[in-house]
Scaffold this active site. Structure first.
Site, PDB file in Angstrom:
ATOM      1  N   HIS A 107      54.070 130.279  97.408  1.00 13.29           N
ATOM      2  CA  HIS A 107      54.524 131.326  98.347  1.00 13.29           C
ATOM      3  C   HIS A 107      56.018 131.141  98.561  1.00 13.29           C
ATOM      4  CE1 HIS A 107      53.724 133.819 102.162  1.00 13.29           C
ATOM      5  NE2 HIS A 107      55.040 133.710 102.041  1.00 13.29           N
TER       6      HIS A 107
ATOM      7  N   HIS B 215      60.035 133.085  98.909  1.00 14.06           N
ATOM      8  CA  HIS B 215      60.934 134.242  99.040  1.00 14.06           C
ATOM      9  C   HIS B 215      62.244 133.929  98.330  1.00 14.06           C
ATOM     10  CE1 HIS B 215      58.425 136.251 102.101  1.00 14.06           C
ATOM     11  NE2 HIS B 215      58.115 135.008 102.439  1.00 14.06           N
ATOM     12  N   LEU B 216      62.562 134.718  97.319  1.00 14.74           N
ATOM     13  CA  LEU B 216      63.823 134.494  96.584  1.00 14.74           C
ATOM     14  C   LEU B 216      64.867 135.555  96.888  1.00 14.74           C
ATOM     15  CD1 LEU B 216      62.685 133.271  93.041  1.00 14.74           C
ATOM     16  CD2 LEU B 216      63.667 131.918  94.893  1.00 14.74           C
ATOM     17  N   ARG B 217      64.451 136.664  97.568  1.00 18.18           N
ATOM     18  CA  ARG B 217      65.396 137.765  97.866  1.00 18.18           C
ATOM     19  C   ARG B 217      65.974 138.351  96.586  1.00 18.18           C
ATOM     20  NH1 ARG B 217      62.888 137.225 102.619  1.00 18.18           N
ATOM     21  NH2 ARG B 217      63.785 135.692 104.004  1.00 18.18           N
TER      22      ARG B 217
ATOM     23  N   ASN C  45      58.596 141.233  99.471  1.00 18.17           N
ATOM     24  CA  ASN C  45      59.125 141.967 100.635  1.00 18.17           C
ATOM     25  C   ASN C  45      60.639 142.141 100.561  1.00 18.17           C
ATOM     26  OD1 ASN C  45      59.471 139.167 101.145  1.00 18.17           O
ATOM     27  ND2 ASN C  45      59.376 139.447 103.369  1.00 18.17           N
TER      28      ASN C  45
ATOM     29  N   LYS D 161      50.342 141.184  97.532  1.00 21.67           N
ATOM     30  CA  LYS D 161      50.536 140.649  98.884  1.00 21.67           C
ATOM     31  C   LYS D 161      50.361 141.738  99.919  1.00 21.67           C
ATOM     32  CE  LYS D 161      51.979 137.886 102.190  1.00 21.67           C
ATOM     33  NZ  LYS D 161      53.287 137.300 102.355  1.00 21.67           N
TER      34      LYS D 161
ATOM     35  N   HIS E 215      49.274 138.066 104.658  1.00 23.74           N
ATOM     36  CA  HIS E 215      49.928 137.544 105.859  1.00 23.74           C
ATOM     37  C   HIS E 215      48.983 137.872 107.016  1.00 23.74           C
ATOM     38  CE1 HIS E 215      53.642 136.599 108.336  1.00 23.74           C
ATOM     39  NE2 HIS E 215      52.724 136.955 109.217  1.00 23.74           N
TER      40      HIS E 215
ATOM     41  N   HIS F 194      50.067 130.808 104.445  1.00 21.89           N
ATOM     42  CA  HIS F 194      50.684 129.982 105.498  1.00 21.89           C
ATOM     43  C   HIS F 194      49.831 129.863 106.755  1.00 21.89           C
ATOM     44  CE1 HIS F 194      51.854 134.025 106.598  1.00 21.89           C
ATOM     45  NE2 HIS F 194      52.863 134.074 105.762  1.00 21.89           N
TER      46      HIS F 194
ATOM     47  N   ASP G  54      56.694 129.077 101.710  1.00 21.21           N
ATOM     48  CA  ASP G  54      57.213 130.181 102.522  1.00 21.21           C
ATOM     49  C   ASP G  54      58.681 129.951 102.829  1.00 21.21           C
ATOM     50  OD1 ASP G  54      57.166 132.647 103.725  1.00 21.21           O
ATOM     51  OD2 ASP G  54      56.256 131.952 105.590  1.00 21.21           O
TER      52      ASP G  54
ATOM     53  N   HIS H 150      67.665 133.079 105.087  1.00 19.07           N
ATOM     54  CA  HIS H 150      68.448 134.119 105.767  1.00 19.07           C
ATOM     55  C   HIS H 150      69.844 133.538 105.935  1.00 19.07           C
ATOM     56  CE1 HIS H 150      65.026 136.689 106.981  1.00 19.07           C
ATOM     57  NE2 HIS H 150      64.367 135.553 107.139  1.00 19.07           N
TER      58      HIS H 150
ATOM     59  N   ALA I 298      63.216 135.608 111.233  1.00 22.56           N
ATOM     60  CA  ALA I 298      62.178 134.578 111.065  1.00 22.56           C
ATOM     61  C   ALA I 298      62.241 134.007 109.653  1.00 22.56           C
ATOM     62  CB  ALA I 298      60.805 135.185 111.309  1.00 22.56           C
TER      63      ALA I 298
END
Ligand code: DOR
Ligand code: ZN
Length: 336
Positions: free
Chosen positions: A12, A14-16, A40, A95, A134, A168, A240, A244, A256
């Site tokens: 899980h 997030h690489l953006r 996302n 997802k 989620h 998560h 996760d 940011h 978050a």
């Protein structure tokens, strides 16, 4: 003493995109063999072309590392059987975000009406595409995951051939739910093994520990630790890790997300050696995920040693968990 981890996986991540992707992708790609990539983005990843082009950008940003990005789509109840049959070989999961529960989830699911979801979920079952969720409602912040349990149960019992990944998990009740349905699995983050709500808001506010779902009570963390440290076959590591920029974290309306990817292996090694053993770490961080997702992974051997390491204050514009603090284990060598 050297500690060896084979083909670590982050189920899980997030690489953006854009500049952020260029900073964070090489970090995960160096240490991990592969990762499940969250969809996302703005706008979210919802088409076959977007999956293919995002995967290409990740591979380019990962430099020369052998790293497999396992792609996902952002769940829409409008996905047809035909669309899923065309896209299934390009993705490893879909997802599902309930609308508005976290970063960039506005286009998620509202209400959980089985009539509205069943065509897509039946096709996913047929094509063996796991549903990653989620699991939070829009209720009171400490109760959101508990309130979602009945939706997990509804989905698990109505779609027995659908693999459902509870992402998560943070509560004792979610851990208990795992064994009640054959088709439920879970990821657990590093930060939820480490912290409780007290670390986030019990003293001076710690924006770099603020995430969704919020860290819970000590007894919840204890249940997560127990099940992870036991090497439970339905439980996988999913960081996760959610970068940011510093000015979005150290701000009112703080975003978050906890950024852990580059020091996850070092901290997991410390946790497991103190509370469990290397065999169970290997299960948690690779073997279980390979079995659950039925994936082949690039061979990568990560060798760690007991040597102090100071966590950098920043990676690009992103402040990691425990920035500036000293930890016990360092990466010694990576063999591909
Ligand atoms: O803390 C979080 N950050 N939780 C999520 O579910 C999303 C993530 C993000 O994308 O920033
Ligand atoms: Zn996430």
């Amino acid at each position: 003493m050297s500690i060896v981890i084979d083909s670590p996986l982050d189920m899980h991540l997030h690489l953006r995109d854009g500049d952020m992707l260029k900073v964070v992708a090489p970090l995960s790609a160096t240490y991990f063999s592969g990762a499940i990539i969250m969809p996302n983005l703005i706008p979210p990843v919802t088409t076959k072309d977007e999956v293919i082009s995002y995967k290409q950008r990740i591979i380019e940003a990962s430099k020369d590392n052998s790293f497999n990005p396992y792609m996902t789509l952002f769940f829409k109840p409008t996905y047809s059987r035909e669309f899923l049959s065309e896209v299934k070989d390009k993705i490893s999961a879909i997802k599902l975000y309930p609308a508005g529960v976290t970063t960039n989830s506005d286009g998620g699911v509202t209400g959980f009406n089985i009539d509205e979801l069943e065509d897509t979920l039946n096709s996913m079952s047929e094509f063996n595409i796991p549903l990653s969720i989620h699991g939070e409602t829009n209720g009171f912040v400490m109760d959101r995951e508990a309130e979602f349990a009945s939706i997990y149960e509804m989905l698990a019992s109505n779609f027995p051939n659908l693999k459902i990944i509870m992402e998560h998990i943070t509560t004792r009740e979610s851990v208990a739910l795992l064994d009640r349905y054959e088709n439920l699995y879970a990821t657990i983050t590093l930060h939820h093994l480490l912290i409780t709500l007290d670390d986030v808001a019990g003293g001076m506010l710690q924006p770099h520990l603020f995430c969704k779902p919020i860290a819970k009570r000590p007894e919840d963390r204890e249940a997560l630790r127990e099940v992870a440290f036991s090497g439970h076959p339905k439980v996988m590591f999913g960081s996760d890790s959610a970068p940011h920029p510093q000015d979005r974290k150290e701000a009112s309306f703080c975003s978050a997300g906890v950024f852990t990817a580059p020091i996850a292996l070092q901290l997991l090694t410390e946790l497991f050696l103190e509370n469990s053993n290397l065999d169970n770490l290997q299960k948690f961080i690779s073997t279980n995920a390979q079995n659950i997702y039925d994936i082949e992974v690039p061979k990568k051997r990560v060798i760690l040693e007991e040597r102090d390491f100071i966590i950098p204050n920043r990676y690009g514009t992103v402040v990691p968990i425990y920035a500036g603090e000293q930890i016990k284990y360092s990466i010694k060598e990576i063999v591909c």
